[in-house]
Design an enzyme around this catalytic site. Structure first.
Site, PDB file in Angstrom:
ATOM      1  CG  ASN A 100       5.357   0.223   6.873  1.00 31.98           C
ATOM      2  OD1 ASN A 100       5.668  -0.860   7.447  1.00 31.98           O
ATOM      3  ND2 ASN A 100       5.874   0.505   5.714  1.00 31.98           N
TER       4      ASN A 100
ATOM      5  NE  ARG B  33       7.543   2.406  -2.813  1.00 32.37           N
ATOM      6  CZ  ARG B  33       7.303   2.179  -1.817  1.00 32.37           C
ATOM      7  NH1 ARG B  33       6.061   2.684  -1.568  1.00 32.37           N
ATOM      8  NH2 ARG B  33       8.428   1.718  -0.808  1.00 32.37           N
TER       9      ARG B  33
ATOM     10  CG  HIS C  50       7.613   8.165   0.998  1.00 34.65           C
ATOM     11  ND1 HIS C  50       8.044   6.767  -0.385  1.00 34.65           N
ATOM     12  CD2 HIS C  50       6.703   7.147   1.496  1.00 34.65           C
ATOM     13  CE1 HIS C  50       7.438   6.261   0.327  1.00 34.65           C
ATOM     14  NE2 HIS C  50       6.940   6.165   1.540  1.00 34.65           N
TER      15      HIS C  50
END
Lengths: 384, 384
Positions: free
Chosen positions: A152, A290, A338
């Site tokens: 990612n 997060r 997300h």
């Protein structure tokens, strides 16, 4: 059957001898030659599934490994139904061997589920970020947890740069004017800036943080980073970023803050009311790391007061964000679900990474070292 | 009065001797020592004016030069009222000496207005892009037209990169989900990509195009450019961009097209139905140059059919875009009002540039050569 068991025992012994410092807690690090039950939990694509042949990250795409797994005699169950005792996932917990999850639709792997999953050996994360797994419970149970490290990095770093520009340049109010039939340049321009010349600080300079700094280099910003360790001096010089040992000393210098640190016991709630107050008034914050690193209400309050001038990111606490999550409705937010690490390009990378690890698991081979999150009862350094 | 006239004549003679190839058409390239009437036409900020002390680009900010101009004995009128015979601007046309306009709220300086403006000597553009002025009429009338060349380069190049990322990464559908209380990762991910590895082509590689290519460099894309001239070989090598002599040969190669060419008789309607059809299916287009370079309806049709996969930019034809402009309502648009070159940073740059040119004008000095758009009856090369 006896032969099969003997073979299994031999393979276990072989695996065991390949692994140094083997913990007595390890259930079974590598697979026997038996048929395995593998469960994948992904997001459902419905009408979008057929729109792109490379859309492998959804339930329907199933990482593109169904044919391969089934041809090897394994059972492969894929679902998006993950919450509660009546869910599809829960039904398979008692006898699954491998559970593949994803941060984009996290199946929470609690201590209770781990206890119930007597056959579970391997937890694979299709993507990066395994905080939806109770890592200490997984370690105590001798499970292996692994991610597709690196899959990612490009996606998230690019996405962060996009969000920085969206906030600094005040994109959304202009877009709203367009769709609302308005035209009021002043309503945008009075708080639109160039990125050039501004001070950008990243909290964390791992792979994503470093790549972000590299891509920011030609924008002629003042680049700062806070981490436990300094970047390699050669790379640091090349990027021209400055190390800030003390987070609280970095905060008041930054026009833009980017969060690039994993969620751990130490970073949970790191940006609470007090720490946000240490930031420059009007600070712009980008958080693709997060949601739980921020105190949810403290962010809302600071956006309302203007102390935070803009907040963007794709991570929430919890996920999916409920309809009434206050970040949906706070001023100057540029949030999305997300998504940053699940572009089509990223999906192809993490699907390939999962296939590679399964292949190695079936053969009793080690994974690439950087993929391990929990191995032989130990957590990877970034999760300690 | 006689003395003043003698002084004026002497200054005119001096100015004239400073200028080579002086055209007989030139009304008066440089100012006399008389008090001048200067009119500025900017966008009105209303409630936003007081929100930022550096917000100088609006009517209320008046480029921050009112005190200075008035202390020198000049008259300075600022308005946003520019359309039609009853407008504030129209009232001052007959006796103004200098007209300052801006592309962000363009006062159209037609041949009729130029004819009526008997005292007009100087047309200054606060920003870049003077196509709202009838440049041929200005040249024929011997007027000087000048811009603050370079003032918007960083701002527009940054903004283009933001828009490329917004389209490639499919940002807006995710943002819409957030504000609508939804969560559907698949609805975003099925057409979200990384920028890395894609082919980006710029139509025009002047200052903005070149800077965009430089900032794209670390994204590891395949960079192409079309222009009349090749970039300096050293810079071309450093950026790693490839020259495409034939626009129509470049189009089918590009995942993303960026328009970086001024509006001229040659580029008006350049992207019509036929040329858009030559682009790759699903092409993403960013246009911060001028709206009229595109055929408005051809863009709408191609967005509706999906041939254009996304369209973003801040320029429209005309401006302000009317409430019913079809680009407001076409699918996959990420448009804003004309904003990219009027960030606070850009405003400070072009306000300083306008002050510098006025100062030189009052003193009878030349402007920086690159600022001239019309000088001594000649158009600058980019407008020919």
């Amino acid at each position: 059957m006896a032969m099969k068991q003997a073979a299994t025992t031999a393979i276990r012994a072989l695996s065991s001898s390949l692994i140094s410092h083997s913990s007595p807690l390890v259930r079974q690090l590598h697979a026997s030659a038996e048929s395995k039950k593998i469960v994948g939990v992904f997001y459902k694509a419905n009408e979008y599934a057929a729109m792109n042949p490379n859309f492998v990250g959804c339930v329907e795409g199933a990482l593109g490994i169904r044919e391969w797994l089934e041809s090897q005699g394994h059972e492969y169950i894929v679902t998006d139904d993950k919450e509660g005792l009546d869910s599809e996932l829960e039904k398979h917990i008692p006898d699954l061997h491998v559970l593949i999850t994803t941060p984009f639709h996290p199946a929470y792997v609690t201590a209770e589920r781990i206890k119930k999953a007597k056959n579970l050996q391997l937890l694979l994360t299709a993507g990066i970020g395994s905080d939806h797994v109770d890592l200490n419970a997984a370690a105590a149970a001798g499970l292996t947890v692994a991610e597709v490290t690196g899959s990612n990095v490009v996606s998230v770093a690019e996405d962060e740069l996009m969000r920085i520009l969206i906030l600094v340049r005040n994109f959304l109010p202009g877009y709203h004017q367009v769709v609302n039939g308005e035209w009021n340049v002043a309503g945008i321009a009075h708080r639109a800036y160039d990125l050039e010349g501004k001070t950008i600080g990243t909290v964390g300079a791992g792979r994503i943080g470093k790549l972000l700094l590299q891509r920011l280099k030609p924008f002629n910003c003042n680049l700062l980073y806070h981490d436990r360790l300094k970047i390699d001096p050669e790379l640091e010089k090349q990027i021209g970023a400055q190390f800030e040992e003390d987070l609280d000393a970095m905060l008041p210098k930054c026009d833009v803050l980017v969060i690039n640190t994993p969620l751990t016991d130490k970073t949970r709630g790191l940006f609470n009311k007090e720490r946000i107050a240490k930031c420059k008034k009007g600070v712009l914050i980008v958080n693709n790391a997060r949601g739980a690193i921020m105190d949810t209400q403290a962010v809302v309050d600071a956006c309302n007061s203007g102390h935070i001038g803009g907040y963007s990111g794709d991570v929430w606490n919890p996920q999916p964000a409920p309809k009434d999550h206050p970040w949906r409705y706070m001023p100057n937010q540029a949030m999305t679900p997300h998504i940053s690490g699940t572009t089509i390009d990223a999906q192809l990378r993490y699907a390939a990474g999962i296939k590679d690890m399964l292949e190695r698991y079936f053969k009793g081979e080690e994974f690439p070292a950087q993929n391990y999150i929990v191995k032989e009862g130990q957590l990877a350094p970034q999760y300690r």
